[in-house]
Design a protein around this motif. Sequence first.
Motif, PDB file in Angstrom:
ATOM      1  N   THR A 150     -30.080  12.810  14.590  1.00 17.90           N
ATOM      2  CA  THR A 150     -30.431  11.689  13.775  1.00 17.90           C
ATOM      3  C   THR A 150     -29.948  10.496  13.131  1.00 17.90           C
ATOM      4  O   THR A 150     -29.055   9.754  13.861  1.00 17.90           O
ATOM      5  N   PHE A 151     -31.116   9.032  13.894  1.00 12.85           N
ATOM      6  CA  PHE A 151     -30.266   7.717  13.051  1.00 12.85           C
ATOM      7  C   PHE A 151     -30.327   7.764  12.387  1.00 12.85           C
ATOM      8  O   PHE A 151     -30.388   5.793  11.873  1.00 12.85           O
ATOM      9  N   ASP A 152     -30.365   8.057  10.745  1.00 13.43           N
ATOM     10  CA  ASP A 152     -30.935   7.826   9.890  1.00 13.43           C
ATOM     11  C   ASP A 152     -30.003   7.352   8.946  1.00 13.43           C
ATOM     12  O   ASP A 152     -29.259   6.085   7.948  1.00 13.43           O
ATOM     13  N   HIS A 153     -27.933   8.030   9.726  1.00 14.26           N
ATOM     14  CA  HIS A 153     -26.793   7.370   8.688  1.00 14.26           C
ATOM     15  C   HIS A 153     -26.937   5.753   9.680  1.00 14.26           C
ATOM     16  O   HIS A 153     -26.151   4.107   9.051  1.00 14.26           O
ATOM     17  N   PHE A 154     -27.249   5.306  11.279  1.00 17.11           N
ATOM     18  CA  PHE A 154     -27.018   4.445  11.659  1.00 17.11           C
ATOM     19  C   PHE A 154     -27.896   2.815  11.142  1.00 17.11           C
ATOM     20  O   PHE A 154     -28.067   1.885  10.338  1.00 17.11           O
ATOM     21  N   GLU A 155     -29.109   3.822  10.162  1.00 20.58           N
ATOM     22  CA  GLU A 155     -30.029   2.461   9.432  1.00 20.58           C
ATOM     23  C   GLU A 155     -29.559   2.284   8.129  1.00 20.58           C
ATOM     24  O   GLU A 155     -29.540   1.459   7.777  1.00 20.58           O
ATOM     25  N   LYS A 156     -28.948   3.167   7.896  1.00 21.79           N
ATOM     26  CA  LYS A 156     -28.482   3.529   6.653  1.00 21.79           C
ATOM     27  C   LYS A 156     -27.438   2.091   6.467  1.00 21.79           C
ATOM     28  O   LYS A 156     -27.498   1.222   5.501  1.00 21.79           O
ATOM     29  N   VAL A 157     -26.588   2.075   7.352  1.00 20.73           N
ATOM     30  CA  VAL A 157     -25.631   1.259   6.796  1.00 20.73           C
ATOM     31  C   VAL A 157     -25.941  -0.203   7.642  1.00 20.73           C
ATOM     32  O   VAL A 157     -25.473  -1.323   7.285  1.00 20.73           O
ATOM     33  N   TRP A 158     -26.651  -0.072   8.806  1.00 22.95           N
ATOM     34  CA  TRP A 158     -27.205  -1.240   8.731  1.00 22.95           C
ATOM     35  C   TRP A 158     -28.111  -2.371   7.742  1.00 22.95           C
ATOM     36  O   TRP A 158     -27.510  -3.074   7.944  1.00 22.95           O
ATOM     37  N   THR A 159     -28.494  -1.940   7.101  1.00 23.46           N
ATOM     38  CA  THR A 159     -29.848  -2.049   6.618  1.00 23.46           C
ATOM     39  C   THR A 159     -29.464  -1.996   5.110  1.00 23.46           C
ATOM     40  O   THR A 159     -29.051  -3.397   4.874  1.00 23.46           O
ATOM     41  N   ASP A 160     -28.783  -1.236   4.131  1.00 27.91           N
ATOM     42  CA  ASP A 160     -28.203  -0.862   2.859  1.00 27.91           C
ATOM     43  C   ASP A 160     -27.078  -1.250   2.803  1.00 27.91           C
ATOM     44  O   ASP A 160     -26.256  -1.730   1.850  1.00 27.91           O
ATOM     45  N   ARG A 161     -26.023  -0.740   3.882  1.00 20.65           N
ATOM     46  CA  ARG A 161     -24.906  -1.561   3.431  1.00 20.65           C
ATOM     47  C   ARG A 161     -24.978  -2.554   4.129  1.00 20.65           C
ATOM     48  O   ARG A 161     -23.258  -3.044   3.900  1.00 20.65           O
ATOM     49  N   SER A 162     -25.278  -3.518   4.590  1.00 24.03           N
ATOM     50  CA  SER A 162     -24.776  -5.028   4.888  1.00 24.03           C
ATOM     51  C   SER A 162     -24.396  -5.238   5.898  1.00 24.03           C
ATOM     52  O   SER A 162     -23.355  -6.073   6.700  1.00 24.03           O
ATOM     53  N   PHE A 163     -24.059  -4.125   6.984  1.00 19.70           N
ATOM     54  CA  PHE A 163     -23.436  -4.060   8.239  1.00 19.70           C
ATOM     55  C   PHE A 163     -23.869  -5.246   9.107  1.00 19.70           C
ATOM     56  O   PHE A 163     -23.630  -5.475  10.445  1.00 19.70           O
ATOM     57  N   ALA A 164     -24.573  -5.487   9.320  1.00 21.81           N
ATOM     58  CA  ALA A 164     -25.794  -6.177   9.930  1.00 21.81           C
ATOM     59  C   ALA A 164     -24.802  -7.610  10.102  1.00 21.81           C
ATOM     60  O   ALA A 164     -24.638  -8.250  10.332  1.00 21.81           O
ATOM     61  N   THR A 165     -24.617  -8.212   8.449  1.00 22.28           N
ATOM     62  CA  THR A 165     -24.136  -9.282   8.203  1.00 22.28           C
ATOM     63  C   THR A 165     -22.576  -9.230   8.796  1.00 22.28           C
ATOM     64  O   THR A 165     -21.509 -10.078   8.789  1.00 22.28           O
ATOM     65  N   TYR A 166     -21.751  -7.831   8.142  1.00 14.92           N
ATOM     66  CA  TYR A 166     -20.419  -7.556   8.421  1.00 14.92           C
ATOM     67  C   TYR A 166     -20.432  -7.774  10.056  1.00 14.92           C
ATOM     68  O   TYR A 166     -18.970  -8.499  10.095  1.00 14.92           O
ATOM     69  N   PHE A 167     -20.757  -7.993  11.192  1.00 14.26           N
ATOM     70  CA  PHE A 167     -20.589  -7.424  12.252  1.00 14.26           C
ATOM     71  C   PHE A 167     -21.339  -9.406  12.698  1.00 14.26           C
ATOM     72  O   PHE A 167     -20.468  -8.562  13.786  1.00 14.26           O
ATOM     73  N   GLU A 168     -22.018  -9.208  12.066  1.00 14.48           N
ATOM     74  CA  GLU A 168     -21.989 -10.870  12.397  1.00 14.48           C
ATOM     75  C   GLU A 168     -20.792 -11.647  12.140  1.00 14.48           C
ATOM     76  O   GLU A 168     -20.609 -13.006  12.985  1.00 14.48           O
ATOM     77  N   ASN A 169     -20.920 -11.741  11.179  1.00 13.97           N
ATOM     78  CA  ASN A 169     -19.317 -12.105  10.783  1.00 13.97           C
ATOM     79  C   ASN A 169     -18.238 -11.647  11.393  1.00 13.97           C
ATOM     80  O   ASN A 169     -16.991 -12.766  11.834  1.00 13.97           O
ATOM     81  N   SER A 170     -18.323 -10.531  11.651  1.00 13.38           N
ATOM     82  CA  SER A 170     -16.823  -9.852  12.592  1.00 13.38           C
ATOM     83  C   SER A 170     -17.206 -10.740  13.641  1.00 13.38           C
ATOM     84  O   SER A 170     -15.960 -10.688  14.574  1.00 13.38           O
ATOM     85  N   LEU A 171     -18.395 -10.434  14.766  1.00 12.03           N
ATOM     86  CA  LEU A 171     -18.444 -11.685  15.709  1.00 12.03           C
ATOM     87  C   LEU A 171     -18.014 -13.298  15.706  1.00 12.03           C
ATOM     88  O   LEU A 171     -17.016 -13.557  16.872  1.00 12.03           O
ATOM     89  N   ILE A 172     -18.115 -13.772  14.635  1.00  5.99           N
ATOM     90  CA  ILE A 172     -17.869 -14.926  14.522  1.00  5.99           C
ATOM     91  C   ILE A 172     -16.547 -15.412  14.908  1.00  5.99           C
ATOM     92  O   ILE A 172     -15.827 -15.967  14.915  1.00  5.99           O
ATOM     93  N   THR A 173     -15.489 -14.701  13.786  1.00 10.21           N
ATOM     94  CA  THR A 173     -14.396 -14.331  13.320  1.00 10.21           C
ATOM     95  C   THR A 173     -13.627 -14.349  15.095  1.00 10.21           C
ATOM     96  O   THR A 173     -12.376 -15.145  15.505  1.00 10.21           O
TER      97      THR A 173
END
Length: 310
Positions: A87-110
């Motif tokens: 199941t990939f529900d946990h990945f979908e949850k953290v990527w969308t509901d927990r804003s990990f997409a934004t965290y990933f982008e900020n970490s990549l820029i930094t």
Amino acid sequence: MITQDTTCSPDLSATAAGPDRAGSGPAGRPPVSRRRKKNRAWDEVPRWHIYLPLGIYLIFTLVPFYWILLFALRPTGSTSLVPWPLTFDHFEKVWTDRSFATYFENSLITGVATLIMTTLVALAGGYALARFDFKVKRWFMLALLCSQFVPGALLLVPLFQIFADLSLINSLMSVIIAETVFQLPLSIILISGFIRNVPYSLEEAAWVDGCSRFTAFRVVVLPMLRPGLVAVGSFAFVHSWNHFLFALMFLNSQDKQTIPVGLNTLMGADSVDLGALAAGGVIAAVPVVIVFAFIQKWLVTGFSAGAVKG
């Protein structure tokens, strides 16, 4: 003299032909080939002496990774030791509901900005230390080495005050500057060591051909520093990607946070969502694994071999 020569000649021939005919050397010693085989047998290490410690180390290394993947890929509430059904529900949850997409982008820029700034400044500082002599050079090197003993927590108060005066609080630039300052001492020392290994005569030959100092450095020295630059830049990126303290102190709003701080938000006071936390850990580990898989050949490539090929 003639009698001595005729007497010695049979002894020499017997010594030379002894191992071939009788199978043994003088004074009852085994032949040379047998002694060599015996010495090699003593020098050879049994394979299990190597494979057993490596196997134990591999188990201790891979079991935590498997445990994280197990919690990230199996359904919530499952106690199976095999992640099935996947199941990939946990990945979908953290990527969308927990804003990990934004965290990933900020970490990549930094991380990328820290890599570029650290590499450029360390390159200039390392060249100055390797090629120029000045009065306080030894004291400056000593200060760089001593700065490695200062923990990052001691820098929080002065850095926070400086960034507050510059209106950089809650800006990614504050984290980038702090990470660059923290990585520079060791990076400068490493780069200066690589530059010292480049023969100075190569630069002098380029000057004779009409190149300026900068052109000679760019054409002659810089290609030979590729392994060192890759190592310094990769370590700066990985440290910035994994660092938690600076991002926690200098960034306030959620849309500016990085992945380490985002992982901390997944742990509540009363309960922890292990599936979401494991999925976030996998997302955080993937870029680091990719970076080290890419730079592995550069880390193991000898700098001197590159200089000889050039």
